[in-house]
Design a protein around this motif. Structure first.
Motif, PDB file in Angstrom:
ATOM      1  N   ASP A  54      48.686  -1.049   9.789  1.00  0.00           N
ATOM      2  CA  ASP A  54      48.976  -1.843   8.588  1.00  0.00           C
ATOM      3  C   ASP A  54      49.575  -1.016   7.454  1.00  0.00           C
ATOM      4  N   ARG A  98      55.822  -5.350  12.422  1.00  0.00           N
ATOM      5  CA  ARG A  98      57.284  -5.361  12.401  1.00  0.00           C
ATOM      6  C   ARG A  98      57.849  -4.160  13.142  1.00  0.00           C
ATOM      7  N   GLN A 139      55.344 -11.178   9.124  1.00  0.00           N
ATOM      8  CA  GLN A 139      55.303 -11.748   7.774  1.00  0.00           C
ATOM      9  C   GLN A 139      55.544 -10.690   6.708  1.00  0.00           C
ATOM     10  N   VAL A 140      55.267  -9.429   7.056  1.00  0.00           N
ATOM     11  CA  VAL A 140      55.450  -8.325   6.111  1.00  0.00           C
ATOM     12  C   VAL A 140      56.106  -7.164   6.840  1.00  0.00           C
ATOM     13  N   SER A 141      56.623  -6.216   6.078  1.00  0.00           N
ATOM     14  CA  SER A 141      57.240  -5.020   6.662  1.00  0.00           C
ATOM     15  C   SER A 141      56.147  -3.976   6.898  1.00  0.00           C
ATOM     16  N   ASP A 142      55.381  -4.179   7.995  1.00  0.00           N
ATOM     17  CA  ASP A 142      54.275  -3.273   8.272  1.00  0.00           C
ATOM     18  C   ASP A 142      54.553  -2.451   9.521  1.00  0.00           C
ATOM     19  N   TRP A 187      63.559  -0.948   4.316  1.00  0.00           N
ATOM     20  CA  TRP A 187      63.146  -0.988   5.718  1.00  0.00           C
ATOM     21  C   TRP A 187      64.070  -0.199   6.641  1.00  0.00           C
ATOM     22  N   GLU A 239      53.065   1.642  -0.005  1.00  0.00           N
ATOM     23  CA  GLU A 239      52.584   0.566  -0.856  1.00  0.00           C
ATOM     24  C   GLU A 239      51.059   0.607  -0.881  1.00  0.00           C
ATOM     25  N   THR A 297      47.714  -0.944  -0.474  1.00  0.00           N
ATOM     26  CA  THR A 297      47.031  -2.086   0.126  1.00  0.00           C
ATOM     27  C   THR A 297      45.619  -1.647   0.492  1.00  0.00           C
ATOM     28  N   ARG A 309      52.495   0.016   4.997  1.00  0.00           N
ATOM     29  CA  ARG A 309      53.677  -0.616   4.416  1.00  0.00           C
ATOM     30  C   ARG A 309      54.452   0.424   3.610  1.00  0.00           C
TER      31      ARG A 309
END
Length: 463
Positions: A422, A78, A313-316, A429, A398, A400, A424
């Motif tokens: 990767d 993103r 798909q994600v806020s990465d 955001w 986050e 992960t 997050r």
């Protein structure tokens, strides 16, 4: 039956290779997303994120030969901080390291023709050359095929010019349209790759290929217009800069400026293939350009050819910065120096604690109880030339199993890449974009200055 891995199997060259080579080989098609791929005879799709060396190693397991068609000009997160040429280096370095570990017998790489004056290369061609150097750095036999425009259904450069010809009855042509090029058909490229696979005469060789026609871009546009049955008025002007050309092409074709800009910058070069003694051993169709265009027009691209807009798909976050590597120092040194330097540089604001296992805890000086970030060293995935940490905690991240920070030597130790993958953030955001993201770039820029100064002082003090 030998096994071939194709990295970049979703592209128009990759798709053509799947169709051709699957008749005689077991094909492993590498893709970040394989959930919607249909089963095909002799074709196995493997989920593989080439930004991860672990994924690359799994992807190349059991492979005899590998074909590398990857380019990182499009976003992969993103938020992507950094130049596509730097992310290209990480992808290529992961791939060739994994190929060496899995005992791959040959890598075939499709790059761009390199003009005689290498010191004045566009960023796009310089990146292609750096990838070539990287893929040849670990003693895996490399065969490099360099080409100009590859003409076929779904090709990005060809498709971009096609849109210009179809949509503009009058075309303002900048100076770069007088540069010569030697387009080549997709069929010629596929035939060359097929004949080079497993052929040790082509190991450790770089061969530039082109079709039978050499002309400038204005003539190319005229021939394409003729193939479409259209008349176009071309007006040459000397005032269009690369930036203006990029904006103009992007607006007319609807193509992302991030994709258009590097291609436009490369068009100033004369892209004509140089001779090589091994070219005589290749039996290529040598399809004339006008025939290539008609074939491309009459061949409907498959869904896989179509370039889809990247939708995260994600806020990465992915962030890659190229830094100076001091002479005689390693990635391990830079990684350890980073945490020490950061504590000194942000003294009064940030405290960096390091334990005896190589882990680091980043805390605000007046709120030490809750760390902002925690990075944990991965000793089994680290070496002197690549130091890897996983981002395992902190109130700004986050949790992960994919977020990581690495320091990696590239280009035979010429540079160090500091990269976050990767990641997050926990911050909302838009707040993250205008705070933590900007601070990170500012910190890495100043760390780069520190390394450069360290390198200069070390050279002055050397006997």
């Amino acid at each position: 039956m030998k096994t071939i891995a194709i990295a970049g199997a979703n592209g128009f060259v990759g798709q053509a290779l799947l169709e051709k080579l699957s008749q005689d080989y077991h094909i492993i098609a590498l893709s970040r997303n394989v959930s919607s791929k249909e089963k095909q005879k002799n074709i196995e799709w493997r989920s593989c994120d080439l930004y991860s060396m672990r994924d690359a190693e799994i992807g190349l397991e059991g492979v005899d030969y590998a074909i590398y068609l990857v380019h990182s000009m499009m976003p992969s997160a993103r938020l992507t901080q950094g130049n596509f040429s730097d992310t290209d280096l990480i992808l290529a370095d992961n791939f060739v390291r994994a190929a060496k570990k899995q005992n791959v017998q040959q890598i075939i790489y499709l790059g761009g023709i390199v003009p005689n004056k290498e010191e004045d290369l566009s960023l796009h061609l310089k990146s292609r050359l750096e990838v070539e150097v990287t893929l040849s750095s670990y003693k895996v036999p490399l065969t490099t095929i360099r080409t100009s425009i590859v003409v076929g259904p779904g090709g990005s450069s060809f498709h971009m010019i096609e849109k210009l010809v179809r949509r503009l009855p009058v075309m303002i042509c900048p100076k770069w349209t007088r540069s010569e090029t030697q387009p080549i058909s997709l069929e010629d490229v596929i035939a060359a790759i097929e004949q080079m696979l497993g052929n040790d005469r082509f190991f450790h060789q770089t061969i530039e290929l082109g079709g039978p026609d050499v002309f400038d871009y204005q003539r190319l546009i005229e021939l394409m217009a003729k193939a479409f049955g259209k008349k176009r008025l071309l007006i040459t002007v000397p005032i269009f800069t690369a930036r203006l050309s990029t904006l103009w092409v992007s607006l007319v074709t609807g193509t992302s400026r991030k994709l258009v800009a590097p291609l436009i910058q490369s068009l100033r070069h004369r892209m004509v293939a140089k001779e090589h003694p091994l070219k005589k051993q290749l039996q290529l169709p040598q399809i004339p350009f006008e025939v290539c265009v008609k074939n491309a027009i009459n061949t409907k691209p498959t869904k896989s050819y179509t370039r889809k807009k990247f939708i995260p798909q994600v806020s990465d976050v992915r962030s890659v910065q190229r830094l100076c590597l001091p002479k005689g120092k390693s990635a391990r040194f830079v990684a350890q120096e980073y945490s020490k330097w950061l504590g000194r540089y942000m003294k009064g604001i940030l405290v960096v604690d390091n334990d005896d296992k190589g882990n680091s805890f980043f805390r605000l000086r007046f709120f030490k109880r809750w760390p902002l970030l925690v990075i944990t060293l991965s000793p089994e995935r680290s070496s002197s030339d690549r130091y890897l940490f996983y981002i395992t905690g902190g109130i700004l991240a986050e949790k992960t199993d994919r977020g990581r920070l690495e320091f990696r030597e590239v280009m035979a130790g010429k540079y160090i890449l500091a990269a976050i993958h990767d990641f997050r953030p926990t911050l909302p955001w838009y707040i993250y974009n205008f705070s933590q993201a900007i601070i990170h770039l500012w910190v890495m820029k100043n760390f780069g200055r520190y390394l450069k100064k360290y390198s200069e002082e070390s050279m002055l003090s050397a006997p």
